[in-house]
Design a protein around this motif. Structure first.
Motif, PDB file in Angstrom:
ATOM      1  N   SER A  44       0.814  -1.216   0.000  1.00 24.88           N
ATOM      2  CA  SER A  44       0.000   0.000   0.000  1.00 24.88           C
ATOM      3  C   SER A  44       0.850   1.269   0.000  1.00 24.88           C
ATOM      4  O   SER A  44       0.428   2.305  -0.508  1.00 24.88           O
ATOM      5  CB  SER A  44      -0.941  -0.003   1.217  1.00 24.88           C
ATOM      6  OG  SER A  44      -0.198  -0.077   2.427  1.00 24.88           O
ATOM      7  N   TYR A  46       3.425   2.515  -1.698  1.00 22.16           N
ATOM      8  CA  TYR A  46       4.281   2.429  -2.875  1.00 22.16           C
ATOM      9  C   TYR A  46       5.156   3.672  -3.004  1.00 22.16           C
ATOM     10  O   TYR A  46       4.917   4.713  -2.403  1.00 22.16           O
ATOM     11  CB  TYR A  46       3.448   2.236  -4.132  1.00 22.16           C
ATOM     12  CG  TYR A  46       2.331   3.229  -4.298  1.00 22.16           C
ATOM     13  CD1 TYR A  46       2.590   4.543  -4.681  1.00 22.16           C
ATOM     14  CD2 TYR A  46       1.013   2.856  -4.075  1.00 22.16           C
ATOM     15  CE1 TYR A  46       1.580   5.461  -4.841  1.00 22.16           C
ATOM     16  CE2 TYR A  46      -0.018   3.777  -4.224  1.00 22.16           C
ATOM     17  CZ  TYR A  46       0.261   5.066  -4.615  1.00 22.16           C
ATOM     18  OH  TYR A  46      -0.747   5.976  -4.768  1.00 22.16           O
ATOM     19  N   GLN A  73       4.732   3.483  -7.952  1.00 25.15           N
ATOM     20  CA  GLN A  73       3.464   3.892  -8.526  1.00 25.15           C
ATOM     21  C   GLN A  73       3.571   3.848 -10.055  1.00 25.15           C
ATOM     22  O   GLN A  73       4.487   4.408 -10.643  1.00 25.15           O
ATOM     23  CB  GLN A  73       3.116   5.306  -8.067  1.00 25.15           C
ATOM     24  CG  GLN A  73       1.761   5.793  -8.516  1.00 25.15           C
ATOM     25  CD  GLN A  73       1.552   7.245  -8.139  1.00 25.15           C
ATOM     26  OE1 GLN A  73       2.388   8.095  -8.474  1.00 25.15           O
ATOM     27  NE2 GLN A  73       0.476   7.532  -7.437  1.00 25.15           N
ATOM     28  N   HIS A  96      -0.404  -2.988  -8.884  1.00 27.03           N
ATOM     29  CA  HIS A  96      -1.701  -2.470  -8.461  1.00 27.03           C
ATOM     30  C   HIS A  96      -2.820  -3.244  -9.157  1.00 27.03           C
ATOM     31  O   HIS A  96      -3.391  -2.807 -10.136  1.00 27.03           O
ATOM     32  CB  HIS A  96      -1.790  -0.974  -8.748  1.00 27.03           C
ATOM     33  CG  HIS A  96      -0.859  -0.180  -7.898  1.00 27.03           C
ATOM     34  ND1 HIS A  96      -1.191   0.275  -6.652  1.00 27.03           N
ATOM     35  CD2 HIS A  96       0.425   0.184  -8.092  1.00 27.03           C
ATOM     36  CE1 HIS A  96      -0.170   0.912  -6.115  1.00 27.03           C
ATOM     37  NE2 HIS A  96       0.826   0.870  -6.974  1.00 27.03           N
ATOM     38  N   SER A  98      -5.526  -4.735  -7.365  1.00 22.70           N
ATOM     39  CA  SER A  98      -6.677  -4.917  -6.498  1.00 22.70           C
ATOM     40  C   SER A  98      -7.886  -4.206  -7.104  1.00 22.70           C
ATOM     41  O   SER A  98      -7.796  -3.566  -8.150  1.00 22.70           O
ATOM     42  CB  SER A  98      -6.391  -4.349  -5.102  1.00 22.70           C
ATOM     43  OG  SER A  98      -6.441  -2.929  -5.126  1.00 22.70           O
ATOM     44  N   ASP A 103      -6.178   1.848  -7.352  1.00 23.84           N
ATOM     45  CA  ASP A 103      -5.309   0.899  -8.021  1.00 23.84           C
ATOM     46  C   ASP A 103      -5.765   0.615  -9.443  1.00 23.84           C
ATOM     47  O   ASP A 103      -4.945   0.487 -10.359  1.00 23.84           O
ATOM     48  CB  ASP A 103      -5.241  -0.398  -7.223  1.00 23.84           C
ATOM     49  CG  ASP A 103      -4.563  -0.204  -5.875  1.00 23.84           C
ATOM     50  OD1 ASP A 103      -3.927   0.839  -5.698  1.00 23.84           O
ATOM     51  OD2 ASP A 103      -4.685  -1.092  -5.017  1.00 23.84           O
ATOM     52  N   GLN A 106      -4.717   3.482 -11.532  1.00 28.53           N
ATOM     53  CA  GLN A 106      -3.278   3.468 -11.793  1.00 28.53           C
ATOM     54  C   GLN A 106      -2.936   2.488 -12.915  1.00 28.53           C
ATOM     55  O   GLN A 106      -2.123   2.791 -13.794  1.00 28.53           O
ATOM     56  CB  GLN A 106      -2.519   3.097 -10.520  1.00 28.53           C
ATOM     57  CG  GLN A 106      -2.311   4.241  -9.550  1.00 28.53           C
ATOM     58  CD  GLN A 106      -1.295   5.247 -10.075  1.00 28.53           C
ATOM     59  OE1 GLN A 106      -0.292   4.885 -10.681  1.00 28.53           O
ATOM     60  NE2 GLN A 106      -1.558   6.520  -9.847  1.00 28.53           N
ATOM     61  N   ARG A 107      -3.561   1.317 -12.888  1.00 28.16           N
ATOM     62  CA  ARG A 107      -3.322   0.329 -13.950  1.00 28.16           C
ATOM     63  C   ARG A 107      -3.757   0.883 -15.306  1.00 28.16           C
ATOM     64  O   ARG A 107      -3.047   0.746 -16.302  1.00 28.16           O
ATOM     65  CB  ARG A 107      -4.097  -0.960 -13.640  1.00 28.16           C
ATOM     66  CG  ARG A 107      -3.441  -1.848 -12.607  1.00 28.16           C
ATOM     67  CD  ARG A 107      -4.372  -2.961 -12.175  1.00 28.16           C
ATOM     68  NE  ARG A 107      -4.792  -3.815 -13.278  1.00 28.16           N
ATOM     69  CZ  ARG A 107      -4.126  -4.888 -13.706  1.00 28.16           C
ATOM     70  NH1 ARG A 107      -2.987  -5.214 -13.111  1.00 28.16           N
ATOM     71  NH2 ARG A 107      -4.570  -5.632 -14.688  1.00 28.16           N
TER      72      ARG A 107
END
Length: 313
Positions: A44, A46, A73, A96, A98, A103, A106-107
């Motif tokens: 968590s 990062y 990140q 990331h 989840s 997350d 971010q992906r």
């Protein structure tokens, strides 16, 4: 590094291995392979680059980048990649995965930004996170999300593409689950066309650990394994330069680990398809046979398993 000149380094460029570790990242507990588990705090908390405070210099001496240790990140990683103007090889952990909104975003941002920030990259390797103590729930299945759509687009500039559980193979190859037809035009915008791709390496698991369970029982897992094998075979029609492909899938059911491995090699006018852990079915063979017919090369299939109970896929 800003004072390093490209003429003073290797003609192939240098590899940059970024390792960020903290004593609090490792748990006292060990995973199945004997290595320490990664704590929830490490996942968590990062590493984030403060791009508002300082700017990164542009470098042209690095042709490879590998990141390990404390998770970075994804958007910060993109910022770093954008400054490596000669980067050809990118090997990162896409951690990331989840279902948390932060997350997932971010992906998506990572995948959508690759085409602009990593224009020179030709070898892409994506890895899953290290084992964590507290299981997490994976992102929803969205094969047409920004993440998968953008990753399909970017992968078309690669000569080598590798991923494991951090990318769901069935979702990535969704355009080929039902088709396309073998005579689909290479210029079609509906499905990807990998003009440069020479090497493809895929590893996916089922029922192993969260968030990569994917299914609830072995029967469904076998159906997924077959679906991926057929879809990759159909996708190979859109990879005119493909020389090597390996699709490795494994299922953990009733305390037993089953491996299903397909390897394709094509060199010097001869193509070989090797399978282990299963008996290739008519649909799967047909998907790969068409690729070989297009290339007009000799084709052989080797089943490297004599187990009479091996399933037909």
């Amino acid at each position: 590094m800003t004072h390093w000149r490209k003429t003073d380094t290797s003609p192939l460029g240098l590899d940059l291995h970024l390792v960020v570790d903290s004593p609090s990242d490792s748990s006292a507990l060990l995973g199945r392979n004997g290595t320490p588990l990664v704590t929830g705090r490490a996942l968590s908390s990062y590493l984030k680059l403060d791009l508002e405070t300082f700017s990164l210099p542009v470098l042209d001496v690095f042709s490879g980048l590998r990141c390990t240790g404390r998770h970075m990140q994804p958007t910060s990683l993109l910022a770093l990649v954008s400054k490596l103007r000669a980067l050809e090889y990118l090997d990162v952990e896409l951690n990331h995965d989840s279902d948390r909104k932060r997350d997932v975003q971010q992906r998506n941002d990572f995948a959508t930004g690759l085409e602009q920030c990593a224009e020179t990259v030709r070898v892409l390797s994506l890895r899953r996170p290290s084992p964590t103590i507290v299981p997490s729930t994976g992102p929803p299945k969205q094969p047409w999300s920004d993440f998968y759509a953008s990753l399909r687009v970017f992968s078309q500039q690669c000569e080598s593409f590798e991923f494991d559980d951090c990318v769901d193979a069935a979702q990535f190859f969704t355009p080929f689950i039902v088709g396309p037809l073998p005579n689909e035009s290479p210029n079609s915008q509906e499905v990807p066309f990998w003009t440069r791709l020479k090497r493809l390496n895929i590893r996916n698991s089922y029922l192993m650990k969260e968030p990569y369970l994917r299914v609830t029982n072995r029967i469904d897992a076998l159906a997924y394994v077959q679906k991926v094998l057929v879809a990759v075979g159909r996708a190979s029609h859109r990879m005119p330069e493909l020389q090597f492909a390996r699709v490795c899938q494994y299922i953990l059911a009733d305390g037993r680990l089953e491996w299903f491995v397909l390897t394709y090699e094509c060199y010097a006018g001869r193509a070989v398809l090797r399978v282990r852990g299963f008996v290739p079915g008519k649909v799967m063979i047909g998907a790969w046979r068409h690729l070989v017919a297009e290339r007009r090369v000799e084709f052989n299939i080797h089943v490297e398993d004599t187990d009479p109970n091996a399933p037909e896929l």
